[in-house]
Design an enzyme around this catalytic site. Structure first.
Site, mmCIF file in Angstrom:
data_model
loop_
_atom_site.group_PDB
_atom_site.id
_atom_site.type_symbol
_atom_site.label_atom_id
_atom_site.label_comp_id
_atom_site.label_asym_id
_atom_site.label_seq_id
_atom_site.Cartn_x
_atom_site.Cartn_y
_atom_site.Cartn_z
ATOM 1 N N SER B 199 19.025 9.052 44.016
ATOM 2 C CA SER B 199 17.640 8.968 43.582
ATOM 3 C C SER B 199 17.563 8.311 42.194
ATOM 4 C CB SER B 199 17.046 10.372 43.604
ATOM 5 O OG SER B 199 15.661 10.330 43.697
ATOM 6 N N ASP B 225 19.627 7.207 48.798
ATOM 7 C CA ASP B 225 18.222 7.428 49.152
ATOM 8 C C ASP B 225 17.222 7.074 48.057
ATOM 9 O OD1 ASP B 225 16.696 8.025 51.416
ATOM 10 O OD2 ASP B 225 15.962 9.844 50.459
ATOM 11 N N HIS B 356 15.964 14.059 51.751
ATOM 12 C CA HIS B 356 16.183 13.241 50.563
ATOM 13 C C HIS B 356 17.488 13.592 49.857
ATOM 14 C CE1 HIS B 356 15.530 10.967 47.002
ATOM 15 N NE2 HIS B 356 15.316 12.017 46.236
#
Lengths: 445, 393
Positions: B199, B225, B356
């Protein structure tokens, strides 16, 4: 009208056919494909196409630009499905045409014709969405396993015949008639020649507006040696050998070459009827890319290899090929010739994934009629009896063989019917959080 | 959902080369979810999600408080480090396991916003199981975990009393941590490095790879992700999300439970390790009951969100070294990454079964992919096939 013709009519209208018909179709297709070798032999003339990726309307546009089946003989180099919204309609239409006109259309396998890849990139989801079950996906995957791995085009002409009048509209208010030494022509979707290159570079006719409009190359290879052609062509460089009428065979494959494959014969020995493996010759053929390197390199894709000019030239020489045609890589100009025109990438999905802004191309190879249509040239079997020793210490000839005359038709995306498209997926607020959190919150309240 | 579909789903996953290692509770969840959801909800993303009308608050059979108890870090890393230059404004806190051989690479991990180095703990145990020699460094970013800010040395790091959280500074920090480790460990040269960021961390490692400070020592970098295009789209709904999530938890167990129930993290084992490091005790008025709040106030980082992700796709494609993009659920590439992917410029892996927090949800599969990715990009390990001309000799 037979069931098959009805199915073709339905699919041409972008309507799916019933599951039981898909099953029957896939069964018939497998019966046909099982008879094909790993490397299909195709006679010129033929129109070679690259990735389609479920862009049905663009496939219809391709048929408009290139001529319809069975009038035009087609060779599709895989990646029929995934990413676009109409993988089912596109693949089933091609499959129907294959079953209906087996000698007029050839389908070979791309890396997306695989269970694992289609599970992630859209085809599987599309089957569930449109049929409510995964049966159609399963039938299609069984067909994927039977698709050939490559094709050899025989009997190509080094000469480009005059543009046949596909639509009887404006014939190119030519520009002198095509002469014998034209090696390469580029036409737009309206059948108008936008560029032409002669083998001896005596004449070059270009439409300047067309050339300036082509955007800077974002092709896989950035540092293409300086050449005279428009972006995407390398035709004017040095394939100006003697003018013969029969080019060597053209090898067509989805990805590229493999370090495990020295001869076309080696491909013929593979057991192809399986899911695309993660490594090995079959994987490489579907995954590799040409690159400006010496020898072999690592593919950043995580599968297959990169291969340089010397690899292609040796392969072509040993197998008596004049050209490798492959797909697999998006090229913004639709096609890209590399390594002194020893290999070409053909990409047939315009505005890829409805957002990449690229044009597409198909490649037409003419038929050598100089010997009354008989094929004098290689079929890639050269050296079969000589064993490995034939490949040692062989020097490449100073002049590569003259390539076949190549006519590229470049086309843009067809107008889309957005009605049938699924709504845009909800934006995932994912960069910090699970995208389902908010859903959960609502319910808790 | 019909039995046929279920059996198909099993068959489908059986066909994958590496079975998605679903933790026991996730397996159970999957069963529940799929039972109540329509076929289309599976089909839309291939991701497991709660079915409509299914109360998330419903207790699961294993939801006793025992199972939510925190797990300490030391079964996952050899040691923790406190790294700092003299008078530097930060004392960086990092979890560390040294490489065992000089040839072994160092995996440098950067967590996402609001998390800590322990976000990778579950994955690390699998990494070490597959490749016992490798070193692992998982630092806490500024404003996160246990990294300390010393205001007495750090005036220039503050704007209106708030910490500068720009991508530039975060990347500076990661470079500093690597340099400090080199000094601390007494290395003459750095080992080979594989950068891995989740992230926000993905944006940070991309920036570090792009700067190229460590040259060819950085073999490759992996981004987990995050895609510029969809991250930018997602930013609009971030404030609403942050406002809606709990600000205070009565206990660490409650925090862990919330992460699982909201399906933010879908792996109990990982949440028990990671979540406690995302929370800190809240000073209570009566001095008796201890409540917990977030270590990182994400809302105040909002001015930097555009800065974190802007231009990331371009940098990802331009940086040198091997590149892996690991996405959860479905592929959401923006235009630049789509073109790059179809030109074969990087490796893309999509894990439909993960949320996620990929490295927390499917730690074993993530570890396998990362090790495979490293081996592929480590020139000393890869043996290219012989040149065509030399074959048969």
């Amino acid at each position: 009208m037979s069931n098959l013709d009805k199915a073709i009519a339905e699919l041409r209208a972008c309507r799916i056919i019933p599951e039981n018909e898909v099953r029957e179709l896939c069964f018939k297709a497998r019966e046909l494909l099982i008879e094909e070798g790993n490397v299909v032999q195709v006679d010129a003339p033929v129109t070679i196409c690259g990735d389609i990726h479920g862009q049905f309307h663009d496939l219809i546009e391709l048929f408009r630009v290139g001529g319809d089946v069975p009038d035009t003989n087609y060779l599709f180099m895989g990646d029929f499905v995934d990413r676009g919204f109409y993988s089912i309609e596109s693949f089933l239409l091609l499959l129907c045409l294959k079953v209906r006109y087996p000698d007029r259309i050839t389908l070979i396998r791309g890396n997306h014709e695989s269970r694992q890849i289609t599970t992630v990139y859209g085809f599987y989801d599309e089957c569930l969405r449109k049929y409510g079950s995964a049966n159609v996906w399963r039938y299609c995957c069984e067909v994927f396993d039977y698709l050939a791995l490559g094709a050899i085009v025989l009997g190509t002409s080094t000469r480009l015949e005059r543009v046949p009048s596909i639509s009887d509209t404006q014939q190119t208010e030519d520009l002198t008639p095509t002469e014998d030494d034209t090696e390469l022509e580029i036409l737009n979707a309206d059948n108008v020649i936008t560029a032409r290159f002669s083998r001896n570079r005596r004449r070059q006719v270009m439409d300047p507006t067309e050339l300036t409009s082509s955007s800077p190359s974002s092709s896989p290879i950035q540092s293409t040696p300086i050449r005279n052609g428009p972006a995407g062509t390398g035709a004017t460089s040095d394939s100006n050998g003697s003018i013969g009428n029969n080019g060597g065979a053209v090898f067509c494959v989805h990805g590229g070459l493999s370090p495990l494959v020295e001869t076309i014969d080696m491909i013929r020995l593979l057991d192809r009827k399986q899911e695309v493996p993660h490594e090995g010759a079959m994987c490489d053929l579907l995954w590799s890319d040409p690159d400006d390197i010496e020898g072999w390199g690592l593919s950043p894709r995580g599968a297959g290899f990169l291969f340089g000019a010397n690899i292609v030239k040796r392969f072509n020489h040993f197998n008596d090929l004049s050209l490798v045609a492959r797909a697999h890589q998006l090229v913004m100009e639709g096609f890209k010739e590399m390594f002194d025109s020893s290999i070409v990438t053909v990409w047939s999905a315009p505005n890829y994934c409805y957002r990449c802004g690229n044009v597409a191309a198909i490649l037409e190879l003419g038929e050598d009629t100089s010997n009354g249509g008989t094929i004098a040239r290689s079929n890639g079997d050269v050296g079969r009896s000589l064993g490995d020793s034939a490949f040692q210490n062989l020097q490449l000839p100073a002049e590569p063989r003259p390539g076949p005359g190549r006519r590229y038709r470049v086309f843009a995306a067809a107008p889309q019917d957005y009605k049938g498209m699924p709504a845009k997926k909800p934006v995932a607020d994912y960069f910090l959080v699970s995208r389902f959190c908010r859903l959960g919150k609502k319910r808790q309240r | 959902m019909s039995d046929l579909q279920k059996s198909f789903a099993r068959q489908k996953f059986d066909n994958l080369p590496i079975d998605p290692p679903l933790p026991p509770n996730a397996n159970m969840l999957e069963q529940e979810d799929r039972d109540s959801s329509s076929a289309s909800s599976i089909s839309s993303t291939g991701t497991i999600r709660p079915g409509p009308g299914q109360g998330l608050a419903r207790k699961r059979p294993d939801a006793n408080s025992e199972s939510y108890s925190p797990v300490p870090w030391h079964s996952f890393f050899t040691t923790t480090l406190k790294l700092s230059w003299v008078h530097s404004p930060f004392i960086y806190h990092a979890y560390y396991t040294p490489p065992i051989t000089p040839e072994a690479p160092l995996f440098v991990l950067h967590h996402g916003a609001g998390c800590s180095g322990l976000s990778f703990a579950a994955c690390v145990s699998h990494l070490k199981a597959i490749a016992p020699d490798i070193g692992i460094l998982a630092a806490d970013a500024r404003g996160h975990g246990e990294t300390q800010f010393r205001p007495e040395y750090g005036d220039e790091e503050l704007t209106d009393g708030k910490l500068n959280m720009s991508l530039e500074r975060l990347a500076d920090d990661l470079e500093a941590v690597i340099e400090l480790l080199k000094k601390d460990a007494g290395w003459e040269h750095l080992p080979n490095i594989v950068l891995i960021g989740h992230s926000l961390g993905g944006a940070v490692v991309t920036e570090v790879a792009m700067r190229g400070k460590f040259g060819r020592k950085v073999l490759a970098f992996a981004v987990l992700d995050v895609v510029e295009g969809s991250a930018m789209d997602a930013l609009r709904s971030m404030n609403a999300y942050l406002a809606a999530r709990p600000q205070v938890f009565p206990s660490l167990e409650a925090g862990i439970e919330w992460h699982l129930r909201s399906r933010t993290i879908r792996n109990l084992d990982s949440a028990r390790i990671s979540v406690p490091s995302y929370l800190k005790p809240l000073a209570s008025s009566d001095g008796q009951t201890t409540k917990y709040e977030w270590v990182t106030d994400l809302a105040y980082t909002s001015p930097y969100w555009n800065d974190w992700f802007g231009g990331m796709s371009r940098k990802f494609l331009e940086a040198r070294g091997g590149k892996l993009l690991l996405l959860a659920g479905t592929d959401r590439l923006d235009k630049e990454l789509m073109i790059g992917q179809m030109q074969g410029k990087y490796q893309l892996q999509v894990l439909p079964e993960a949320g996620h927090f990929i490295q927390e949800d499917v730690p074993e599969k993530t570890a396998h992919l990362l090790i495979e990715f490293w081996k592929r990009n480590d020139g000393s390990l890869l043996v290219l096939p012989p040149k065509v001309g030399s074959a048969g000799n």
